[in-house]
Structure formats: C-alpha cells, structure tokens
Enzyme design. Structure first.
Site, PDB file in Angstrom:
ATOM      1  CG  HIS A 164       5.287   5.981 -15.481  1.00 15.21           C
ATOM      2  ND1 HIS A 164       6.101   5.438 -16.469  1.00 15.21           N
ATOM      3  CD2 HIS A 164       4.489   6.888 -16.099  1.00 15.21           C
ATOM      4  CE1 HIS A 164       5.799   6.012 -17.635  1.00 15.21           C
ATOM      5  NE2 HIS A 164       4.834   6.885 -17.430  1.00 15.21           N
TER       6      HIS A 164
ATOM      7  CB  CYS B  93      -0.878   6.805 -22.643  1.00 13.99           C
ATOM      8  SG  CYS B  93      -0.559   6.872 -20.869  1.00 13.99           S
TER       9      CYS B  93
ATOM     10  CB  CYS C 123       5.354   7.371 -20.925  1.00 16.58           C
ATOM     11  SG  CYS C 123       4.940   8.834 -19.946  1.00 16.58           S
TER      12      CYS C 123
ATOM     13  NE  ARG D 225       0.460   4.306  -1.005  1.00 15.68           N
ATOM     14  CZ  ARG D 225       0.358   4.814  -2.222  1.00 15.68           C
ATOM     15  NH1 ARG D 225       1.467   5.135  -2.890  1.00 15.68           N
ATOM     16  NH2 ARG D 225      -0.826   5.012  -2.785  1.00 15.68           N
TER      17      ARG D 225
END
Length: 397
Positions: free
Chosen positions: A353, A383, A91, A215
C-alpha cells in the site's frame, strides 16, 4: 458528452517501504517519471498532447514536496508546456486523481490526461509531514474532546463492531498472500507491472519487476503468533470493546511504488488510433465517522451503485483496498459480496500500500483482471484518512 476511457494503466512492482527495500535507493520523483515516460512511449503518444498530469501523493514533504507531479513530468522529458498538479485525498489520492481526470474529460476540459500516484515510504516516512507539530486546532479538540485516533485503532474498532475474531482476520490476510502469489506464478501481473532499473544497496544496477511484499509461504497459523501492533493501556481503557486483533500480518506493509493511467476521450482515442481498454461508468465520494475512519467505503459504494443503476450482483470484480483486513471484510459483509470476486488477485496486505500510488495501482489490477476473465464491470473503493472514501465503477470495453 464524451466518454472518458482508459487507454493504458501500469504500475511498478512493490518495494518494501524501509531502508534496503528494492526501490529505497531511488528518489520518488524518478519512480513517477518512469511511469509517465512509459505511458506515452508504450502508446506512441506525443507528450505535448497531454493536457494535464494529476498525481496523488500523501507525504508531500521532503523529496515529495513542491508538486512532485510537475517535477516528475519534467524529469520524464515531457515538454515544459505540459502542466501538472499533485492531490492529497490520503490513501485514495491517485483514485481521486483518476476521478478528476475522467471528470475533466467528460466535462470537455481535457482531451488527454494522465492520472498517477507515487509514494516512497522508505524515503518519506508516514507521519513525516507532521513531525513536531499537530495539524489540529482547538475546534477539532472541541468537537472530539476525547481525541481522534490513528488508523490502527480504527481498524480495531471495525473488527470489534463487526465481531471479526483473530482467526478470521488472519485467515483473510493469509488468503491475500495466497492469491497474490498464485497470480504472480501464473504471470497475471506481467501486463500491468512496468520493470524499472534501480540501484540496489550495493550500488549495482538491477531490474525490479516482482512485488517484494508478497510472502507466498504465509499461513493463518504463522500469522496467529504475531502480537498486536496498537495496544496501549490508554486505548484499552477508552475502548473496552477492542480485542486487539490487528498485527503487522493482517495490515498492509509500508511500501514504495508508483503507478499511472492514460485517460482520454473516446473521440480522441479514435482519432489517434488507440484502443480503449475500459471506460469510467460512475463515481462517488463519501465521508464517515473519523474515529471509525475506515468505514467510508460502505456509504461510497451505496452511492456509486445508486448512481450507476447497477446492483452488486452484476459487478464482476471488487477491488477494496486492504489497508487492514477488517476493512474489506466489513465491506463484504455489508453488501453480501461474493468473496471470490473480492480482491481476486490478492490485495494490499500482500501487494503493498504505497499510499499515493494505491488508487491507480488497484485500477491497473482491476482492468487487467476484467480483461483476463472477460468480466464487464469492476468496482474499486478504498478507505482514506479522516473518514473518507472514493468509489469507482469501470466497464471493460
């Protein structure tokens, strides 16, 4: 030594990472090419001056295989003389790309470099690279005889260790959407989002410039009705401490996106008449328990603060990637961080993400937030799979 400065940083608005998402009809190489092209055009920069393009991408298979960063720069019209490489630190891939770029400038190996990232989770689904085969050998099985776990289970373990209940993680997620929606309504993202013309599912050409994953009507009460995403009898027996709080609502959504930063030495920026927006102040990396997996931002932050000589109190904003709500919550608990400074414009739970793109996506939001508020220092960490983390401190110029 030269200083490494950020001259520009941009991102695409997020697209839902599934068929029918706003960016799902566009190949990932074209998403990244659009970002690269824009970075040189916005700054009237001859692309032949770029020493390297370093791109982050996690799913390096299928349409994202064969060094997508090189393919993207050729697609963007860069001269063939410009090289590129694609890195995978899970990530944190494009945050690592920014580290490599800035460190190369500081070392004198680069004058100008682009750090970028891309991920099309609609076209190259997460896990696609390991379908039908395991990347682990007998040595891993011997070291972890009960087996490694997926990130969802790790998020449950973090929630259990720090004693976060369901109300707390859902409240954090709802606040992420509220902040992101407010930032969008206030026009905050306009400076960092790069509009892109894409085809919709009917083949019509449309301009995409608004994050599709936010949202605005999300509430804690609404999220409370969602079921656990990762419960299984096997894991319930193995980890009796887990209370099964992680749902789609308090996790980051599957996302398509691309982002990038134009990084150069301060002397080169001055020579070209470009005005730096921020400079890199400190870097760190850390590894941690791969079962808990998502806790490495804590030791990475301890290291980067020590190296910088700064305290958490003087940092004006923290971007801690919201892979799952317990991750930034545990980080904030560890450092006694001001919640108002933590992901102040919303985080990945709302903004998405897009794995390989998230590092430079967070950087774009952090730079723009410091400029909008007059803040000086910003800290970014996230992370990463297998229990790793990058941490970066930047200073607004």
């Amino acid at each position: 030594m030269p200083e490494a400065v950020i001259v520009d940083v941009v991102r695409l608005a997020s697209g839902k990472g599934k068929p029918g998402g706003a960016l799902s009809q566009t190949k990932p190489v074209e998403l990244l090419a659009h970002v690269l092209r824009a970075l040189v055009e916005r700054n009237d920069l001859d692309p032949a001056l770029v020493d390297d393009v370093i791109g982050g991408c996690v799913g390096q298979a299928g349409e994202q295989a064969l060094n997508i960063s090189r393919t993207a720069l050729l697609s963007a019209g860069f001269p063939e003389s410009v090289p590129a490489t694609t890195v995978d630190r899970q990530c944190g891939s494009s945050q690592q790309a920014a580290h490599f770029a800035a460190q190369g400038v500081i070392a004198g190996a680069y004058d100008i470099v682009i750090a970028a990232g891309v991920e099309s989770m609609s076209r190259v689904p997460m896990g696609f690279t390991t379908v039908g085969q395991s990347p682990y050998g007998p040595s891993i099985a011997a070291r972890y005889p009960e087996g490694l776990v997926g990130q969802g289970i790790s998020a449950e373990l973090v929630a259990a260790k720090w004693k976060f209940d369901r109300d707390a993680v859902d409240a954090f997620a709802a606040e992420s959407h509220r902040r992101a929606a407010q930032a969008a309504a206030d026009g905050f993202f306009a400076k960092e989002i790069l509009p892109i013309e894409v085809a919709d599912t009917d083949g019509n050409r449309v301009t995409h410039a608004v994050d599709e994953t936010v949202r605005a009507q999300t509430t804690q009460e609404g999220l409370s009705g969602l079921k656990s995403s990762f419960y299984s009898p096997e894991y319930a027996e193995r980890f009796p401490e887990i209370n099964w709080h992680i749902t789609p609502g308090n996790s980051s959504p599957l996302t398509d996106g691309a982002s990038g930063a134009l990084i150069m030495s301060d002397t080169m920026a001055a020579k070209l008449g470009l005005i730096p927006r921020a400079r890199f102040h400190a870097f760190s990396l850390a590894g941690d328990d791969p079962i808990f997996m998502l806790t490495a931002p804590i030791p990475a932050t301890h290291k980067v603060l020590k190296r910088s000589g700064l305290s958490i109190g003087v940092i004006d904003a923290y971007e801690v990637n919201e892979a799952f709500a317990p991750v930034p919550m545990a980080w904030a608990h560890e450092f006694g961080a001001d919640p108002a400074k933590l992901n102040p414009r919303g985080g990945a739970i709302a903004l998405g993400h897009a794995l390989g793109s998230s590092g430079t996506r967070l950087l774009s939001t952090l730079v723009n937030h410091l400029e909008a508020t007059g803040g000086r220092y910003g800290l970014q960490t996230m992370c990463e799979g297998a229990g790793m983390a990058n941490a970066t401190i930047i200073e607004r110029i």
